[in-house]
Write a protein that holds these residues in place. Sequence first.
Motif, PDB file in Angstrom:
ATOM      1  N   LYS A 147       0.796  -1.183   0.103  1.00 46.63           N
ATOM      2  CA  LYS A 147      -0.009  -0.080   0.074  1.00 46.63           C
ATOM      3  C   LYS A 147       0.869   1.080  -0.023  1.00 46.63           C
ATOM      4  CE  LYS A 147      -4.111   1.730   2.542  1.00 46.63           C
ATOM      5  NZ  LYS A 147      -4.945   1.841   3.661  1.00 46.63           N
ATOM      6  N   GLY A 148       1.960   1.305   0.938  1.00 47.16           N
ATOM      7  CA  GLY A 148       2.762   2.315   0.748  1.00 47.16           C
ATOM      8  C   GLY A 148       3.649   2.591  -0.442  1.00 47.16           C
ATOM      9  N   LYS A 151       1.262   4.245  -3.133  1.00 40.82           N
ATOM     10  CA  LYS A 151       0.823   5.518  -2.768  1.00 40.82           C
ATOM     11  C   LYS A 151       2.278   6.429  -3.228  1.00 40.82           C
ATOM     12  CE  LYS A 151      -2.089   5.461   1.286  1.00 40.82           C
ATOM     13  NZ  LYS A 151      -2.432   5.785   2.668  1.00 40.82           N
ATOM     14  N   LYS A 152       3.450   5.812  -3.069  1.00 42.39           N
ATOM     15  CA  LYS A 152       4.540   6.450  -3.307  1.00 42.39           C
ATOM     16  C   LYS A 152       4.606   6.723  -4.988  1.00 42.39           C
ATOM     17  CE  LYS A 152       8.492   5.421  -1.803  1.00 42.39           C
ATOM     18  NZ  LYS A 152       9.629   4.448  -1.306  1.00 42.39           N
ATOM     19  N   SER A 154       2.058   6.306  -6.867  1.00 44.62           N
ATOM     20  CA  SER A 154       0.888   7.342  -7.331  1.00 44.62           C
ATOM     21  C   SER A 154       1.076   8.742  -7.540  1.00 44.62           C
ATOM     22  CB  SER A 154      -0.503   6.933  -6.967  1.00 44.62           C
ATOM     23  OG  SER A 154      -0.190   7.134  -5.453  1.00 44.62           O
ATOM     24  N   ARG A 155       1.977   8.901  -6.280  1.00 40.27           N
ATOM     25  CA  ARG A 155       2.572  10.598  -6.238  1.00 40.27           C
ATOM     26  C   ARG A 155       3.163  10.863  -7.314  1.00 40.27           C
ATOM     27  NH1 ARG A 155       3.591   9.173  -0.641  1.00 40.27           N
ATOM     28  NH2 ARG A 155       1.667   9.405   0.563  1.00 40.27           N
TER      29      ARG A 155
END
Length: 178
Positions: A147-148, A151-152, A154-155
Amino acid sequence: MDARLLEEAFKTAKTFNEFFLALIDPRTYYKELDEEEIQEFYSSTSKLFFELNRAYWGLMIDLTQALMKGDADAVIVAISRGMERIEAIYSEYMNNAVVSAIVNAVNRVYLRSLQNLQNFTSAILHAMGMVSRKDVIALSEAYVDLKGDIKKESRKIREELKLLREELGKIRGGSNVV
């Protein structure tokens, strides 16, 4: 009785005595303790024994008197007072270095045995084709890591899209493209 048999009996008794003394001597287990700490252990152990004995008999007398009165509140008060005395005695005794070392050793053994039991349980569950607690924890940790990472990434993609939109806007002549 044969003299040799008697001599062997005394040797055996002496060996048992030495073994027992080694078992109860804290120096056998905790060589880092100094003589003063060990003497404090022996004196506080004997004090603990007598204090607990006195607290126990005090509780029994108070409890017997309360039961003879037939008063339920007096029974509860007697038990509460007895427990307070015992807790006070133990809290005073727990400040000893040897006792602390013993508690730490027992704690280490308990945690090690708990880990061994969990490993054993996991092995049995795996042999039966079932999921263990260890597997669930590993999966949840992997999920959090994934999940982390998502997120990284997708940023990064959003930042690249923002730069591309700005470049596209410059190419079209300043109009905003959404």
